[in-house]
Scaffold this motif. Structure first.
Motif, mmCIF file in Angstrom:
data_model
loop_
_atom_site.group_PDB
_atom_site.id
_atom_site.type_symbol
_atom_site.label_atom_id
_atom_site.label_comp_id
_atom_site.label_asym_id
_atom_site.label_seq_id
_atom_site.Cartn_x
_atom_site.Cartn_y
_atom_site.Cartn_z
ATOM 1 N N TRP A 75 0.807 -1.217 0.000
ATOM 2 C CA TRP A 75 0.000 0.000 0.000
ATOM 3 C C TRP A 75 0.846 1.275 0.000
ATOM 4 N N LEU A 76 2.164 1.158 0.000
ATOM 5 C CA LEU A 76 3.027 2.325 0.161
ATOM 6 C C LEU A 76 3.420 3.011 -1.150
ATOM 7 N N GLY A 77 3.065 2.462 -2.286
ATOM 8 C CA GLY A 77 3.455 3.040 -3.573
ATOM 9 C C GLY A 77 3.053 4.501 -3.726
ATOM 10 N N GLY A 78 1.864 4.835 -3.329
ATOM 11 C CA GLY A 78 1.411 6.221 -3.412
ATOM 12 C C GLY A 78 2.215 7.144 -2.509
ATOM 13 N N LEU A 79 2.658 6.616 -1.373
ATOM 14 C CA LEU A 79 3.475 7.416 -0.458
ATOM 15 C C LEU A 79 4.793 7.797 -1.116
ATOM 16 N N TYR A 80 5.424 6.838 -1.795
ATOM 17 C CA TYR A 80 6.696 7.128 -2.464
ATOM 18 C C TYR A 80 6.501 8.219 -3.514
ATOM 19 N N GLY A 81 5.433 8.090 -4.288
ATOM 20 C CA GLY A 81 5.147 9.098 -5.304
ATOM 21 C C GLY A 81 4.865 10.455 -4.694
ATOM 22 N N ALA A 82 4.121 10.484 -3.595
ATOM 23 C CA ALA A 82 3.801 11.754 -2.938
ATOM 24 C C ALA A 82 5.059 12.439 -2.426
ATOM 25 N N VAL A 83 5.969 11.669 -1.854
ATOM 26 C CA VAL A 83 7.229 12.243 -1.378
ATOM 27 C C VAL A 83 7.997 12.834 -2.553
ATOM 28 N N TYR A 84 8.091 12.087 -3.649
ATOM 29 C CA TYR A 84 8.829 12.596 -4.810
ATOM 30 C C TYR A 84 8.201 13.879 -5.348
ATOM 31 N N VAL A 85 6.887 13.897 -5.478
ATOM 32 C CA VAL A 85 6.217 15.070 -6.048
ATOM 33 C C VAL A 85 6.440 16.293 -5.162
ATOM 34 N N ALA A 86 6.324 16.129 -3.853
ATOM 35 C CA ALA A 86 6.545 17.261 -2.941
ATOM 36 C C ALA A 86 8.003 17.709 -2.976
ATOM 37 N N VAL A 87 8.937 16.761 -2.961
ATOM 38 C CA VAL A 87 10.368 17.095 -3.023
ATOM 39 C C VAL A 87 10.679 17.798 -4.344
ATOM 40 N N ALA A 88 10.129 17.307 -5.443
ATOM 41 C CA ALA A 88 10.383 17.917 -6.753
ATOM 42 C C ALA A 88 9.832 19.337 -6.816
ATOM 43 N N ALA A 89 8.653 19.574 -6.232
ATOM 44 C CA ALA A 89 8.090 20.926 -6.229
ATOM 45 C C ALA A 89 8.975 21.874 -5.425
ATOM 46 N N TYR A 90 9.609 21.359 -4.383
ATOM 47 C CA TYR A 90 10.537 22.157 -3.579
ATOM 48 C C TYR A 90 11.876 22.341 -4.298
#
Length: 149
Positions: A75-90
């Protein structure tokens, strides 16, 4: 080349190209909302709505039983993507898109080589070899060159 691989390769190429568009659009959201986390949330909300629409149109209705047997980490796949998207926006306005993408790809390759080597998460095992390490080192060298350029 195996003709059966042409479509997956083209789709991955398209997906990779679209990934390069994601950080700058999320930077716009982050600037407007004052938060890369809010930008990631909005980005995922739009993505979720799009995926829901496509899934509903597909007619695929598996029920809940197949999901009950999955391990918790499935169930953690979305978490990895969310971290990447937030880090990339920063990070995108601080590093530039090319550096962001090449650094991210280097991280993906290093992690993927390790996961391949151990056959993690039910994937086939592909042992680390000198050729694969050489390829990864070339990517890391590319990161350095892109960052310096």
């Amino acid at each position: 080349m195996n003709p059966a691989l042409i479509m997956p390769i083209l789709l991955v190429l398209l997906g990779g190209g679209l990934l390069a568009l994601q950080p700058p659009t999320n930077v716009m959201l982050a600037k407007a909302g004052g938060s890369p986390v809010l930008a990631a949330l909005l980005s995922f909300a739009v993505g979720t709505a799009a995926l829901l629409t496509v899934w509903l149109a597909s007619g695929n209705r598996p029920g809940t039983a197949p999901f009950a047997a999955l391990p918790w980490y499935a169930w953690l796949g979305g978490l990895y993507g969310a971290v990447y998207v937030a880090v990339a926006a920063y990070a995108a306005p601080r590093l530039g898109l090319a550096a962001l993408i090449t650094i991210g790809i280097a991280g993906q390759i290093l992690t993927a080589m390790w996961l391949d080597h151990i056959g993690a998460l039910g994937m086939p095992r592909y042992p680390i070899s000198l050729v694969r390490v050489g390829g990864a080192l070339l990517v890391v060298a590319g990161v350095v060159l892109v960052r310096r350029g």
